[in-house]
Structures are given as C-alpha cells and as structure tokens.
Design a protein around this motif. Structure first.
Motif, PDB file in Angstrom:
ATOM      1  N   LEU A  34       0.842  -1.385   0.386  1.00  0.00           N
ATOM      2  CA  LEU A  34       0.039  -0.016  -0.112  1.00  0.00           C
ATOM      3  C   LEU A  34       0.592   1.119   0.062  1.00  0.00           C
ATOM      4  N   ILE A  35       1.846   1.015   0.309  1.00  0.00           N
ATOM      5  CA  ILE A  35       2.943   2.590   0.593  1.00  0.00           C
ATOM      6  C   ILE A  35       3.424   2.848  -0.856  1.00  0.00           C
TER       7      ILE A  35
ATOM      8  N   ALA B 140     -17.146  16.360   6.342  1.00  0.00           N
ATOM      9  CA  ALA B 140     -16.963  17.307   7.813  1.00  0.00           C
ATOM     10  C   ALA B 140     -16.534  18.469   8.048  1.00  0.00           C
ATOM     11  N   GLY B 141     -16.951  19.021   6.836  1.00  0.00           N
ATOM     12  CA  GLY B 141     -16.756  20.514   6.653  1.00  0.00           C
ATOM     13  C   GLY B 141     -15.458  20.813   6.957  1.00  0.00           C
ATOM     14  N   GLY B 142     -15.071  22.377   8.225  1.00  0.00           N
ATOM     15  CA  GLY B 142     -14.088  22.664   8.397  1.00  0.00           C
ATOM     16  C   GLY B 142     -12.333  21.678   9.022  1.00  0.00           C
ATOM     17  N   ILE B 143     -12.864  20.837   9.413  1.00  0.00           N
ATOM     18  CA  ILE B 143     -12.093  19.871   9.651  1.00  0.00           C
ATOM     19  C   ILE B 143     -11.378  18.565   8.178  1.00  0.00           C
ATOM     20  N   PRO B 144      -9.739  18.940   8.493  1.00  0.00           N
ATOM     21  CA  PRO B 144      -9.403  18.096   7.455  1.00  0.00           C
ATOM     22  C   PRO B 144      -9.224  16.674   7.392  1.00  0.00           C
ATOM     23  N   ALA B 145     -10.616  16.156   6.919  1.00  0.00           N
ATOM     24  CA  ALA B 145     -10.796  14.848   7.159  1.00  0.00           C
ATOM     25  C   ALA B 145      -9.647  14.550   5.854  1.00  0.00           C
ATOM     26  N   ILE B 146     -10.314  14.465   5.044  1.00  0.00           N
ATOM     27  CA  ILE B 146      -9.899  14.016   3.515  1.00  0.00           C
ATOM     28  C   ILE B 146      -7.796  13.881   3.706  1.00  0.00           C
ATOM     29  N   LYS B 147      -7.996  14.366   4.024  1.00  0.00           N
ATOM     30  CA  LYS B 147      -5.917  14.997   4.178  1.00  0.00           C
ATOM     31  C   LYS B 147      -5.066  14.494   4.987  1.00  0.00           C
ATOM     32  N   THR B 148      -6.041  14.300   6.416  1.00  0.00           N
ATOM     33  CA  THR B 148      -5.516  13.131   7.403  1.00  0.00           C
ATOM     34  C   THR B 148      -5.700  12.260   7.443  1.00  0.00           C
ATOM     35  N   VAL B 149      -6.775  11.514   6.481  1.00  0.00           N
ATOM     36  CA  VAL B 149      -6.628   9.903   6.124  1.00  0.00           C
ATOM     37  C   VAL B 149      -6.014  10.047   4.630  1.00  0.00           C
ATOM     38  N   ARG B 150      -5.711  10.435   3.112  1.00  0.00           N
ATOM     39  CA  ARG B 150      -5.007  10.294   2.249  1.00  0.00           C
ATOM     40  C   ARG B 150      -3.749  10.762   2.357  1.00  0.00           C
ATOM     41  N   GLU B 151      -3.277  11.336   3.591  1.00  0.00           N
ATOM     42  CA  GLU B 151      -1.664  11.778   3.880  1.00  0.00           C
ATOM     43  C   GLU B 151      -1.570  11.689   4.269  1.00  0.00           C
ATOM     44  N   GLY B 152      -1.696  12.411   5.943  1.00  0.00           N
ATOM     45  CA  GLY B 152      -1.622  12.112   7.073  1.00  0.00           C
ATOM     46  C   GLY B 152      -1.794  10.180   7.667  1.00  0.00           C
ATOM     47  N   GLY B 222      -8.944   2.720  -0.618  1.00  0.00           N
ATOM     48  CA  GLY B 222      -8.168   2.451  -1.464  1.00  0.00           C
ATOM     49  C   GLY B 222      -8.890   1.339  -2.380  1.00  0.00           C
ATOM     50  N   ARG B 223      -9.541   1.268  -2.171  1.00  0.00           N
ATOM     51  CA  ARG B 223     -11.445   0.314  -2.440  1.00  0.00           C
ATOM     52  C   ARG B 223     -12.275   1.467  -3.217  1.00  0.00           C
ATOM     53  N   HIS B 329      -0.206  16.936  -6.501  1.00  0.00           N
ATOM     54  CA  HIS B 329      -0.583  16.204  -7.785  1.00  0.00           C
ATOM     55  C   HIS B 329      -0.535  14.679  -6.842  1.00  0.00           C
ATOM     56  N   ILE B 330      -2.209  14.880  -5.898  1.00  0.00           N
ATOM     57  CA  ILE B 330      -2.782  13.507  -5.532  1.00  0.00           C
ATOM     58  C   ILE B 330      -3.197  12.972  -6.177  1.00  0.00           C
ATOM     59  N   PRO B 331      -3.553  11.336  -6.576  1.00  0.00           N
ATOM     60  CA  PRO B 331      -4.923  10.525  -7.631  1.00  0.00           C
ATOM     61  C   PRO B 331      -6.371  11.425  -6.490  1.00  0.00           C
ATOM     62  N   VAL B 332      -6.747  11.134  -7.189  1.00  0.00           N
ATOM     63  CA  VAL B 332      -8.379  12.046  -6.364  1.00  0.00           C
ATOM     64  C   VAL B 332      -8.853  10.827  -5.069  1.00  0.00           C
ATOM     65  N   TRP B 333      -7.909   9.609  -4.817  1.00  0.00           N
ATOM     66  CA  TRP B 333      -8.712   8.027  -4.236  1.00  0.00           C
ATOM     67  C   TRP B 333      -6.569   8.355  -3.285  1.00  0.00           C
ATOM     68  N   GLY B 334      -5.985   8.335  -3.838  1.00  0.00           N
ATOM     69  CA  GLY B 334      -5.069   8.640  -2.512  1.00  0.00           C
ATOM     70  C   GLY B 334      -3.544   7.241  -4.180  1.00  0.00           C
ATOM     71  N   VAL B 335      -4.370   6.564  -4.213  1.00  0.00           N
ATOM     72  CA  VAL B 335      -3.741   5.795  -4.752  1.00  0.00           C
ATOM     73  C   VAL B 335      -4.073   5.881  -6.584  1.00  0.00           C
ATOM     74  N   GLN B 336      -3.330   5.585  -7.528  1.00  0.00           N
ATOM     75  CA  GLN B 336      -3.726   5.371  -8.595  1.00  0.00           C
ATOM     76  C   GLN B 336      -4.882   4.106  -9.127  1.00  0.00           C
TER      77      GLN B 336
END
Lengths: 438, 438
Positions: A34-35, B140-152, B222-223, B329-336
């Motif tokens: 996954l990485i 979740a509005g102002g919470i950076p939930a997407i960034k946390t999951v996809r990158e953090g 990633g599914r 330039h991160i893929p929409v779902w975090g993976v190709q």
C-alpha cells in the motif's frame, strides 16, 4: 503526475535504529504494497547508521549498508532521502540534517528539539538548496498535527494553537486523579511501565511539550518562534490534593501548551491548567495527546490520538516519506523564510487569566482575613474559596486553603502570590495553577 | 520549489454563490496576505457563475466575469482552476466537473453526493488528463478529514473509518437528550434556527452521512466503494424515551457512519448507535462532527470540529486551492485508479454486534417470558433488561420494555426482532439500535 509515474524506488538512509527506527523498517516491510501504491513508487531502505551493529532490533538490517558515522549517509550516492531518528538538538543529529540539506537531499526527522531550536536556520538551508525538510513525527506522534496546521488549515488565520503535547505528563496526571496517589509514586510506576524515562525531567518539567509548542506556533502563525521565549512549567509541584480539589470545583488538571498572537505579541506557555471537566480536552486521558487549533474561519478543531510509541511515530515518519515520493515541496514553516515576519514575545506577566491557588495555612482565626486583604490590595477578585473540614483524627496545626479568582492580570496575581507566600500564617510555597475555560 | 517561486496569480472560476461560494470569496479577500504567502502566489477570482445576478450576497462580484451557464467557466482561457459549489450528484455540477477535468483544468469541489456517486469515474478522467480533483470540503466541513486520511495516515493500513458525519442529526440528538423533547419538536426548532433544511430528509434519513462515509471509506481502504452498498438508517425512529433509557444504561445515542474491511469484505453503514457515555465520541455534541480513524500502526485518531457553515467550508475549499497552487498532484483516491482493487460488499446481516431493543408491550404477566423465549430460540443472549415502573397516574395498558443483548450475529438479531414484532403482546414496531463499544 510525474512523480507517480516513476517506478524507481525512493532510496532511504536511516540514522538511528532505536524503537522508532526499527518501527519504520517494520512498517515499510509490513505495508510495502500500500505504501508503493500511495507513494507511486516503492520506498526502499538501502543504508542505516546506529551505534551498535550487533544489537537485535527485531528487524533484519543485514542486507543494508552500515555506517558508523551517521553523516556518511549523505555522501552515499544511492541515498535519495535521509531519515534522522537519532534525536537531540545538537551533535550527530544536527550535523546529519545540516549536511543532508546542504547536499540538497530531502530529510525526514522526528526530532522535536532540533526543529524547536534550529528550525528557522534549517528552513533557510532547505529553501536555498530546494531540499524538503519534513517532521510530522516531531509533534504528537501518530497524529498528523503538522499537516493539519500547515496544509489543512493553510487558508485560515489561526488564533491559537496548543493542546496536550506530552503523553507522560498526561498519563501521570490521569493516574493521580484516578487513584489519589501522589506524584512521586505515580512517576515511579510510570517508569516501571515504560511510560516515563529513567531521567524523566525533559517530560515532567515541560521541556518536551515546549519543543512541540514552539514548532506548532511557528507553523500556525508563520512567524519565527524562539524556544527561549516559551514560558515553561512542569507538573512536579502538582499534588494529589490539587487533583482532588480540582474535581470538587468541577475541573480536571492537564499540562497544556498554548500559544496565541495578539496585539501585544506572541504568548506561548506550557503550564498545568485547570480545564472544565466537560470540555473536550478534559476527556483526553492517559498517554493520549490532543492538538487544538482555532481559526477565524474554520472554528475550533481538536485531534486526539497516540502521541508516542514505535507504531504511531513510524506511521508519521513514513507519511512524510510518501509526501516526498509524491513530490511535495512545501516550505519548512509553510511559508517562505522571507515571508516570516518576526513577532515580539509577549511576557506571561502581560496576560490575563483566572487562577487556582492552594495554600497551606495555620489553623487559627484571622488567617483568611490576612490572605483576602492581600488579594484586595493587589486588585485580585476572589470567585470562590474552599477550606475542607479537617479529618476528625487530624490534629495538624496546618490546613489547606483553596482560592479561585475571577479574571485578573497575571502580574497582579504573581504579585499577590509573592506577598501571600511571605505571610507568617502561610507555611508552604503556594501552588498556583491557571484556569483555562475557553 | 518551482510553484512557490511563481508569482503570477492562480485564477479561479467559482460556480455557485450560495453561503459557501460567498464565504470563499470573503475568505480569499480577508486572508489574502497569508494565503499568498502559503500558496506561494496570489489566488484571484476572475469569473463566477450563479443563477441570480442581482442577489445581494454580501460580497462584491461586480468586477468579475459572469456566466449564466456554469460549464462556460471551463472555456474561459483565464480560468486556471474551477471551483464547483453548486451541489448535487447530477445536473450542472456534474457537467461542470466533468468538462473541467476533460479540459485538463484542476477542480476543487465541496460536493459530497457527486464524489460519493461518481467519484471512481471522475478519478479516471482526473488521471487521464492529469487534472487534480480535490474535495476536502465534501466531508466534515472545516475538519481536514480527507487530508488526514489520504496523506496523514497514508503509510498505515486503516482498519476502520467513520464517525459523526452529520451535524444536523447530532444537533437534534443532543437537544433531545438535554431537553427530553421528542424528535418532531426538536426538528422543528432546528429548522427555525437554520440547523436543519426545510426538507430535512437528506440529513435525518442518513443519506448525507452515507455520502461522506462512502468517500472516507474509498480513501481509507483504497478501494472503489459503491454508494449503494452502504446500509443507511436515519434518526426518525429515535424517541425521547430512547435517549432517556440510553442514559440509564450508561450510553449516549449518536448517528454514526462506520466502515471496515474484513475477510468477508467491506462493511459500511450509517446507523444510530449507543456509545458508552465516557467514550470520546460520546462527548461530541451539537452541530460538531468527528471523524475517527483506526490504523494498525497509528492506533486510533479522532478529529472533531465544525462540520458545516460558510466559514469552515470556505476554509476547506481554500486549503485545497492552496494545495493546487503549491503543485499538489495526488490521485483522487490517494492511489492510482489502476491500483484500486474492487472489494466485495459485506451485507450487514453477516456482521456481529450487541443491540438495544425497545418494545412497547401489554402490561400483563407472561409477556417477558414470551419475548425471552423468542430470543432464546434465535440464539440471542440477553445481557440486561429494563422495565420502568409506570408513573402513578399512568393507566395505559401498554408499557415500555428495554432489552440489551450480548454480542450476537446481526442475522439472528434481525430474525428475533421480526418474530418479536409478530407477537400479539408487542403493540408497536420495535426500535433496535446497535451498540458500539470499541
């Protein structure tokens, strides 16, 4: 998406093979598939450096090039990224990070002391050499606090930043509250359980939290924050009695790091605080950390999670490596060094607040009148007072007295405490704890 | 740092000038200096599209090019990035986003329905045209939930993801608990206060939360997650009595979205749940949202903050714009897209859980024996039972009966509830609520 289309591995040199270093190697192995998918290319450890080559770390390092001197990782032409997990603000950690950035190699580090003290200088080198320096693991372990502040809240003007930044202190305060035991005995237990170091001073005296607060404040406000300008108090003076009185008054005690920028400048402090027992941060117990950020548009945000340990820290280090593999090139402090306007440090004494004050006083008439006279003379207004009835078989000539003030100036309060401490009827050094209600 | 060194503005075309659209314009004006510093270049709105040109939105749009048809923003050669704030999974919103990506223009959107339903197809276009699609404000509005999951948390294998994803429902359940009022009257109050829509069904029937859960699950695992595969229940059937019984049993009631991947496939559901009153998520009250993620290495993480409103949503939209300005330039779902392996949807009936069951039964001997016999026959084991003493002046022939089960299979429980519902002594449709303890 140029970086993602590259399938050549990103080659790593890791310095420091303690708990975290071994954790990173284990994570890279366990989650290799996954990485690779998320980074767009494999992450591959090619070289390591540590003190003892023979120690069993639970991970296989036999196929990796070994360097006795960490800084030699920089000149290894096959090392694309340097991972610094040695620790410490000076010595080999600092030498390695400086050398790597000077050589234009990206660096990932978990080193809070290094960033807190040398962060502004390192940002300068990072910018000059276009070499990213990422440090998610330096603050709040597995919590992506850095990314949240630097990127998630990048559009907002942050009003304050802080939180529960040291898991050891939070664990000790939680157990003291739950068991009624005193600081010393809970610390000893925590050391046995591995939640506190043999030399616990960096944690319990608040320095570790202050390092993290310095970093968070720099990111939140886009200003260079001098570590020395942070006011730091630890938890050694908190007694079992304080936890118990706090509970009676509807509060819990937490060691909080808090920074804000106002007209008077930047105020940054690490201090024990009374927080209302129904506040979200009051619920964050044990070794957990929590980061609170408040923005003018985003409102208040709190993230809680594991602030330490091999797994959470390795997760943060490796997330940084994935960012580098993806081609991330964000300035160290979120803005260009040239855009970081210095800000005046605002001394704590210029602030305002409400306070909890625990005294030990002689048990005789007139004592309360003496003390309240001092408060009146200093312009400190009293909100409530608590004088527990002594236990039946307690014949001690000294009794506790707890005072809670209204909002007052910190300077007036410090003056009042100094004068109260000098009263003959007050037999121990007063314990003063700030009250954070918002 | 090529992007940061560019000082030419990133030019924006905004479609949709409702609360959020006007909020984004206001935020870009108010924080122009810091946004320019963090983005490395100014963000400048050059064109807008909305239905009514004359409406006063509290922001000045007179100097901007106006398009009646949103999709015309795409062909404006001066628009670098399209910001879609129209909403809705179909119609002009979908047409605009598709056209922009096809034209190779980056898109930022707050549109949860669009991403939940057409996300996988849009990811394909985004990848083919190398046009980023960012949607932090969709969850979740102002919470950076997407960034946390996809990158953090990118380095970690997530075991589960979810949380309190709808502020309207959380507000209603909080007020019901605090006031003892029933669902209908609290909903009416919430509508008056602007916390619930005139047509509240998308919120209170759980669809909005399900859209957000679909997005979070896609990122976490990633599914590709089909929106139709999410089991959705709302809060219409929760009565004041349930809040009160839950409290007596040591729980609170929250509408939770929860997704996990196990051997049996992907389980994703939005359902009211009883959560232990001392669990962190139980403390998240009112319009606040909370996202919980649990990773094998990072452990459990919870972020809470404002899930809606002009300010928080504008903060999230603009953070995405800063990412684009920085060259993300991160893929929409975090993976190709090619790396997204389909996963079998696991029906709810294949799961296990503990349950709260509230019945209305005839007030006569033997009733409890009838009901417990059904549970025994279905293999459901009872943990506790609550039958409140009727009020003195309550002469109703029907009384409530609350049952709490041990862990049991969902299929057995559903079977039991169907059979209990058919008993003559049971006078109303049973209310079954899942218990989430971990």
């Amino acid at each position: 998406m140029s970086v993602s289309s590259s399938s050549s591995p990103l080659r790593l040199g890791i310095a420091g093979l303690g708990t975290v270093g071994a954790g990173v190697i284990r994570l890279l192995e366990t989650n290799a598939d996954l990485i690779t998918a998320r980074a767009g290319r494999p992450l591959k450890v090619v070289a390591v450096s540590a003190r003892d080559r023979t120690r069993d770390r639970g991970v296989n390092v036999s196929g990796l090039r070994w360097y006795d001197n960490a800084v030699d990782l920089v000149t290894d032409p096959e090392v694309d990224v340097v991972v610094e997990l040695i620790g410490g603000a000076e010595g080999p950690a600092r030498a390695l990070v400086e050398a790597a950035l000077q050589a234009g190699k990206p660096v990932v580090t978990a080193n809070k002391a290094l960033l807190a003290i040398h962060g502004p200088a390192l940002a300068q080198v990072s910018a000059e050499k276009s070499a990213p320096l990422l440090f998610e693991a330096a603050v709040a372990g597995g919590i992506p606090a850095i990314k949240t502040v630097r990127e998630g809240l990048a559009a907002d003007r942050l009003l304050r930043i802080g939180g529960i930044l040291n898991g050891t202190c939070n664990y000790i305060l939680t157990v003291m509250r739950e068991t009624g035991k005193d600081f010393g005995s809970v610390l000893a237990d925590a050391q046995q359980l591995g939640y506190a170091e043999a030399d616990p001073s960096t944690d319990i005296d608040g320095l570790d939290a202050a390092h993290k607060l310095t970093i968070l404040a720099g990111l939140a406000f886009g200003r260079p924050v001098a570590f020395d300008s942070v006011h730091v108090e630890g938890i050694r003076r908190i007694g079992a009695a304080d936890l118990s009185f706090a509970r009676k008054l509807g509060y819990r005690i937490k060691l909080l790091g808090l920074a804000r920028v106002g007209d008077a400048g930047l105020e940054a402090r690490v201090t024990p605080c009374l927080v209302p027992e129904d506040a979200p941060i009051a619920q964050v117990d044990g070794v957990f950390n929590a980061v609170v950020a408040e923005g003018a548009f985003a409102g208040r945000l709190m993230i809680e999670g594991r602030g330490a340990g091999a797994g959470p820290t390795a997760s943060a280090v490796t997330a940084d490596l994935i960012d580098i593999a993806r081609g991330s090139h964000i300035p160290v402090w979120g803005v260009q060094v040239s855009d970081m306007q210095p800000v005046r440090a605002c001394p704590l004494s210029a602030g305002k607040g409400a306070f909890y004050l625990r005294l030990r006083v002689e048990d005789r008439p007139g004592v309360i009148a003496d003390i309240t006279a001092v408060l009146r003379d200093c312009g400190v207004s009293l909100r409530s007072m608590l004088q527990p009835t002594p236990e039946k078989n307690d014949t001690a000539p000294h009794v506790p007295l707890v005072l809670v003030t209204h909002q007052t100036s910190e300077a007036a309060m410090q003056d009042a405490v100094t004068r109260i401490d000098q009263l003959d009827v007050v037999t121990d050094t007063p314990v003063m704890i700030r009250i954070e209600t918002d």
